[in-house]
Design an enzyme around this catalytic site. Sequence first.
Site, PDB file in Angstrom:
ATOM      1  N   GLY A 198      21.986  -1.441   0.553  1.00  0.00           N
ATOM      2  CA  GLY A 198      22.937  -0.339   0.566  1.00  0.00           C
ATOM      3  C   GLY A 198      22.348   0.786  -0.271  1.00  0.00           C
ATOM      4  N   CYS A 215      17.005  -5.491  -0.584  1.00  0.00           N
ATOM      5  CA  CYS A 215      16.818  -4.042  -0.652  1.00  0.00           C
ATOM      6  C   CYS A 215      17.406  -3.469  -1.952  1.00  0.00           C
ATOM      7  CB  CYS A 215      17.392  -3.376   0.591  1.00  0.00           C
ATOM      8  SG  CYS A 215      16.799  -1.692   0.847  1.00  0.00           S
ATOM      9  N   ARG A 237      14.713   2.648   4.078  1.00  0.00           N
ATOM     10  CA  ARG A 237      14.581   3.295   2.752  1.00  0.00           C
ATOM     11  C   ARG A 237      14.248   2.242   1.702  1.00  0.00           C
ATOM     12  NH1 ARG A 237      19.405   6.836   0.574  1.00  0.00           N
ATOM     13  NH2 ARG A 237      18.236   7.091  -1.333  1.00  0.00           N
ATOM     14  N   HIS A 247      15.750  -6.401   5.273  1.00  0.00           N
ATOM     15  CA  HIS A 247      17.128  -6.763   5.638  1.00  0.00           C
ATOM     16  C   HIS A 247      17.148  -7.907   6.659  1.00  0.00           C
ATOM     17  CE1 HIS A 247      19.317  -3.238   3.878  1.00  0.00           C
ATOM     18  NE2 HIS A 247      18.117  -2.683   3.983  1.00  0.00           N
ATOM     19  N   GLU A 281      19.560  -9.771   7.304  1.00  0.00           N
ATOM     20  CA  GLU A 281      20.891  -9.810   7.915  1.00  0.00           C
ATOM     21  C   GLU A 281      21.008  -8.927   9.155  1.00  0.00           C
ATOM     22  OE1 GLU A 281      21.047  -6.212   5.265  1.00  0.00           O
ATOM     23  OE2 GLU A 281      20.087  -8.184   5.237  1.00  0.00           O
TER      24      GLU A 281
END
Length: 234
Positions: A68, A101, A164, A207, A209
Amino acid sequence: MTDKCIKVGVLGIQGAFVEHKACLDKLLKPTSMGTCNLFPNEESAVVVEDIRSKEQFENLDGLIIPGGESTTMGIFIKRNNLEKTISDWLKDPNHVVWGTCAGLILLADDLDNEKQGGQVRFGGLMVTVSRNFFGRQVHSFEATLRIQDPELKPEEPFTGVFIRAPAVVAVKSPDVKVLSTLRESDNEHSAIIVGVRQGNIIATAFHPELTDDLRWHEYFLNVVAETKKKKDTF
């Protein structure tokens, strides 16, 4: 909740927490025998929760800190007085955490390019992490990783999703085990560290997920179950 119950949570304040929970739910889907697919021979139940309050950390065995925006997550954590609760929970060797992340950034002991004025960071993972190592949102990409832990089935290709994304630029302890790397450009001998484990701390720059490959979530749950079993033995 019984002592045999394994309780895992996803920090549900910002980022891809819904996707993480969906991956866990797939792995833990009950079989026709009433047990779960991942632990078919275990008597203990596995409970998965979105974690947003201090009270939910009680009896929590494992936690995922999702990807996030680490600064936004830090603001929520401070406003809701969760910083000390999470920090104290992380210090318990019977607890397992996995940061993806932004979660990697929050768990790192040191940051390159730290946000001016600092940000919430729990530390504990003896590495230096570079924020936005791969560039801005427009530079997001997918790439095949090199998996280095046999429990993660390195013989099967895994595609990492980088948004990112940060990267580990320095490992500061022999206790840190490299789980996965990304080859830099066409240089066969240059590898960027994107997955690590230090004891009960797991961290990835990508990621999992956001893919259909559940092996990283399975790895996390196995570490939680093993840790819980050791705790209950003593």
